[in-house]
Design a protein around this motif. Structure first.
Motif, PDB file in Angstrom:
ATOM      1  N   ARG A  70       0.712  -1.085   0.105  1.00 61.08           N
ATOM      2  CA  ARG A  70      -0.076   0.225   0.072  1.00 61.08           C
ATOM      3  C   ARG A  70       0.982   1.184   0.119  1.00 61.08           C
ATOM      4  N   CYS A  73       2.123   1.737  -3.672  1.00 59.71           N
ATOM      5  CA  CYS A  73       1.223   2.407  -4.665  1.00 59.71           C
ATOM      6  C   CYS A  73       0.467   3.467  -4.142  1.00 59.71           C
ATOM      7  N   LEU A  75      -1.494   4.428  -1.359  1.00 53.26           N
ATOM      8  CA  LEU A  75      -2.567   4.358  -0.561  1.00 53.26           C
ATOM      9  C   LEU A  75      -2.478   4.689   0.811  1.00 53.26           C
ATOM     10  N   LYS A  98       1.423   6.684 -10.682  1.00 55.82           N
ATOM     11  CA  LYS A  98       0.046   5.951 -10.681  1.00 55.82           C
ATOM     12  C   LYS A  98      -0.214   5.302 -11.943  1.00 55.82           C
ATOM     13  N   ALA A 109     -11.967  -6.889  -5.532  1.00 55.22           N
ATOM     14  CA  ALA A 109     -12.828  -6.168  -5.227  1.00 55.22           C
ATOM     15  C   ALA A 109     -13.361  -5.338  -6.557  1.00 55.22           C
ATOM     16  N   PHE A 110     -14.616  -5.599  -6.579  1.00 53.85           N
ATOM     17  CA  PHE A 110     -15.489  -5.097  -7.992  1.00 53.85           C
ATOM     18  C   PHE A 110     -16.844  -4.480  -7.515  1.00 53.85           C
ATOM     19  N   PHE A 111     -17.482  -3.816  -8.621  1.00 57.65           N
ATOM     20  CA  PHE A 111     -18.988  -3.625  -8.376  1.00 57.65           C
ATOM     21  C   PHE A 111     -19.664  -4.870  -8.689  1.00 57.65           C
ATOM     22  N   LEU A 126     -10.331   5.102 -16.517  1.00 60.71           N
ATOM     23  CA  LEU A 126      -9.686   5.764 -15.221  1.00 60.71           C
ATOM     24  C   LEU A 126      -8.059   6.101 -15.782  1.00 60.71           C
TER      25      LEU A 126
ATOM     26  N   VAL B  82     -20.555   3.852  -1.681  1.00 59.42           N
ATOM     27  CA  VAL B  82     -20.839   2.716  -2.353  1.00 59.42           C
ATOM     28  C   VAL B  82     -19.392   1.912  -2.772  1.00 59.42           C
ATOM     29  N   GLU B  83     -18.418   2.610  -3.090  1.00 60.03           N
ATOM     30  CA  GLU B  83     -17.257   2.097  -3.258  1.00 60.03           C
ATOM     31  C   GLU B  83     -16.538   1.244  -2.087  1.00 60.03           C
ATOM     32  N   GLU B  86     -18.322  -1.972  -1.651  1.00 58.82           N
ATOM     33  CA  GLU B  86     -17.942  -2.874  -2.836  1.00 58.82           C
ATOM     34  C   GLU B  86     -16.774  -3.322  -2.645  1.00 58.82           C
ATOM     35  N   GLY B  87     -15.636  -2.384  -1.825  1.00 58.18           N
ATOM     36  CA  GLY B  87     -14.378  -2.490  -1.779  1.00 58.18           C
ATOM     37  C   GLY B  87     -13.309  -2.161  -2.871  1.00 58.18           C
ATOM     38  N   THR B  88     -14.123  -1.155  -3.688  1.00 59.47           N
ATOM     39  CA  THR B  88     -13.295  -0.738  -4.917  1.00 59.47           C
ATOM     40  C   THR B  88     -12.548   0.544  -4.508  1.00 59.47           C
ATOM     41  N   GLU B  90     -10.064   1.636  -2.922  1.00 59.79           N
ATOM     42  CA  GLU B  90      -8.498   1.633  -2.841  1.00 59.79           C
ATOM     43  C   GLU B  90      -8.199   1.730  -4.454  1.00 59.79           C
ATOM     44  N   TYR B  91      -8.951   1.077  -5.249  1.00 64.66           N
ATOM     45  CA  TYR B  91      -8.600   1.003  -6.706  1.00 64.66           C
ATOM     46  C   TYR B  91      -8.677   2.135  -7.347  1.00 64.66           C
ATOM     47  N   THR B  92      -9.836   2.893  -6.932  1.00 70.47           N
ATOM     48  CA  THR B  92     -10.317   4.256  -7.698  1.00 70.47           C
ATOM     49  C   THR B  92      -9.460   5.008  -7.122  1.00 70.47           C
ATOM     50  N   MET B  93      -9.012   5.248  -5.869  1.00 75.02           N
ATOM     51  CA  MET B  93      -7.862   5.968  -5.393  1.00 75.02           C
ATOM     52  C   MET B  93      -6.444   5.987  -6.000  1.00 75.02           C
ATOM     53  N   MET B  94      -6.242   4.733  -6.220  1.00 69.71           N
ATOM     54  CA  MET B  94      -4.816   4.497  -7.029  1.00 69.71           C
ATOM     55  C   MET B  94      -4.876   4.892  -8.536  1.00 69.71           C
ATOM     56  N   LEU B 263      -8.406   3.869   4.509  1.00 74.41           N
ATOM     57  CA  LEU B 263      -8.880   3.670   2.891  1.00 74.41           C
ATOM     58  C   LEU B 263      -9.036   2.083   2.891  1.00 74.41           C
ATOM     59  N   LYS B 264      -8.519   1.393   3.538  1.00 75.35           N
ATOM     60  CA  LYS B 264      -8.331  -0.053   3.635  1.00 75.35           C
ATOM     61  C   LYS B 264      -9.441  -0.741   4.032  1.00 75.35           C
ATOM     62  N   VAL B 266     -13.271  -2.207   4.465  1.00 75.12           N
ATOM     63  CA  VAL B 266     -14.397  -2.458   3.705  1.00 75.12           C
ATOM     64  C   VAL B 266     -15.711  -2.694   4.405  1.00 75.12           C
TER      65      VAL B 266
END
Lengths: 286, 267
Positions: A70, A73, A75, A98, A109-111, A126, B82-83, B86-88, B90-94, B263-264, B266
């Protein structure tokens, strides 16, 4: 004290070319409500990865592996030290860094109501990819991972854990990362899925020249895939070497069997059984 | 210009994703629409029972436009929730995007979604109350105030989105507290003149007060927008202040979350 059989190279251009990743004396502490002193999650860790290398990080649950990923990357913020990726400073050139990295974590982790195509379309946009080529690339990568175009249009919640993890890997690959951070990507997968993912990681390095950081609890996987391995214990890097180097080290220095298991137990001061009894990673406070 | 067009293009990621989510959850969206229509009808019927067409129209406008503002507000504030769920997150923030790009995309979708949602409710209410006399209405004034008010609510929504970012379990619910306070002081269903003086002070710093004033003036009295400068300039000032404030505050909250490891989480 860190035992090292490979040169300790912490300058970006120490061997005349830009390193894929330099972690230089990284420190991360967390304040935990019921403790007066901060918990040292990462304690003065340094490492240098060359382009095209697969670098393994082993350690018990709570040793700091995921925290280190983390930090790399972005985070988490560093309390001290620095991270450079292909010569770009993580803090000063955040957006550039990034663009160069991506990550696959243990949880896919997904929608979950969205399909792989919809989820990956979001990821592609993105990273600035055009919709048309991104869709073709998505289908191609998914097909390579055994997911048909028909399945790619159904909600992810209808997929098995292994399939979801493959989609997570596809999401990371879609952005063509120069540095791929794989945080226990095969944990919880069945043997066939695990082998598929491992073969794909090898292919990534051979065909795409990707540099990969891999954290894993699977020592056979680390032995098979990694060029070099470091072991973290309580946030400190306690040893770094090639897989064969680690085996020789414990055999010669500690009179242990020449195996990665013996190296793991020697440098973490615990048995593998102890490690498996812990159910979740606790390296960051919640 | 290139940077701007790149940011606009990237922000479309959030518009497209939110559209996909709306489409996949169409059953829930329909249920939410029924809930909103029922709520607006219930409030409007109070005016119908009183036999006062002006009160009916005033309550109807309050119900419809409050629905619009709360839908916009909720979409933005819940983007993070929502993010997180769903656990997403961190991916959006990355991803290599500016936070303003993310917030721009989310708010653009929220406004379009809110307008469509509100239009459906408006049509249902007009059909339900055929006795309504809208001959004097000036729809241009109403639309202009809705759009002007959206800027302020986007800013407030960005600030509200900090709550689920920092408070994992209850952050999303805490945004409702903010919404209900705005509802209380903004004269949605009654005149702000009946509020205690200290609450009237608060009503003057709520953008909803000016939006509703403008919309009611347009639809009930037929007042053109050019005569409503007293309601326009506060909305312009609030929009110009709250959006940068929202982006700045969200950035500060993100840095805090990265420092403390929030952020971690979920769930």
């Amino acid at each position: 004290m860190t035992a090292t059989l490979s040169p300790q190279l912490n300058d970006t251009t120490a061997i005349g070319r830009v390193a894929a990743l330099v972690v230089d004396h990284a420190v991360k502490r967390f304040n935990v409500a019921d403790k007066r002193r901060p918990v040292m999650a990462i304690d003065d860790v340094s490492m240098r990865l060359e382009r095209g290398e697969i670098y393994g990080i082993l350690g018990s649950n709570g040793s700091g592996k995921s925290t280190l990923i983390r930090l790399i990357c972005g985070l988490l913020t560093l309390d001290a030290g620095r991270v450079e990726i292909f010569g770009h400073d993580l803090v000063r050139e955040e957006l550039t860094v990034k663009r160069l990295i991506n990550r696959v974590s243990v949880d896919a982790a997904f929608f979950k109501k969205l399909s792989p195509l919809e989820n990956l379309s979001f990821a592609a946009r993105l990273y600035g990819l055009e919709a048309g080529p991104a869709r073709s690339a998505t289908l191609e990568i998914l097909a390579r991972l055994g997911i048909s175009a028909r399945r790619a249009d159904r909600p992810i919640e209808q997929m098995s854990r292994g399939m979801q993890q493959k989609v997570a890997i596809a999401r990371a690959l879609l952005t063509s990362p120069s540095l791929l951070l794989l945080d226990e990507p095969t944990t919880g997968l069945d043997p066939r899925s695990k082998l598929d993912v491992q073969a794909f990681i090898e292919e990534l390095r051979v065909e795409h020249g990707a540099t990969i950081v891999l954290t894993t609890h699977d020592l056979a996987e680390a032995d098979r895939l990694c060029d070099r391995i470091s072991i973290l214990n309580d946030g400190r890097k306690v040893v770094e070497s090639t897989p064969i180097g680690l085996k020789l080290l414990v055999a010669e220095r500690y009179d242990q069997p020449a195996t990665l298991e013996a190296a793991f137990m020697t440098y973490t001061g615990r048995s593998l059984d102890d490690d498996h009894e812990e159910t979740e990673e606790t390296d960051e406070p919640n | 210009m290139t940077v701007l067009s790149h940011e606009m293009k990237t922000s479309f990621a959030f518009i497209e994703r939110n559209f996909y989510l709306t489409r996949r959850y169409w059953g829930w969206e329909l249920a939410f629409l029924v809930y909103s229509v029922a709520g607006a009808l219930s409030i409007s019927l109070i005016g119908a029972q009183a036999g006062d067409p002006r009160l009916l129209l005033s309550l109807m406008i309050g119900a419809i436009f409050w629905n619009y503002l709360s839908v916009v507000f909720s979409w933005i504030a819940e983007t993070i929730a929502v993010e997180r769920w769903e656990g997403t997150l961190e991916y959006t923030m990355m991803a290599p995007i500016r936070r303003s790009t993310q917030l721009l995309g989310s708010t653009a979708y929220a406004i379009v979604y809110g307008l469509v949602h509100t239009a459906v409710i408006l049509v249902v209410l007009i059909l339900f109350f055929p006795q309504l006399d809208l001959a004097r209405a000036n729809p241009l004034t109403a639309v202009a105030f809705v759009l002007l008010g959206s800027f302020s609510f986007v800013g407030i929504g960005m600030i509200a989105a900090i709550l689920p970012l920092l408070y994992v379990e209850r952050g999303a619910q805490m945004t409702f507290v903010l919404q209900s306070c705005l509802l209380l002081v903004s004269g949605v269903y009654y005149s702000i003149s009946i509020l205690p003086p200290w609450m009237q002070v608060l009503s003057h710093i709520s953008p909803a007060t000016y939006v509703l004033d403008g919309v009611r003036a347009g639809l009930i009295e037929g007042v053109p927008i050019t005569e409503l400068g007293g309601d326009i300039w506060p909305l312009l000032v609030m929009g110009a202040t709250l959006i940068p404030l929202g982006v700045w505050a969200f950035g500060r909250a993100e840095r805090y979350a990265k420092r403390t490891g929030k952020l971690k989480r979920v769930g």
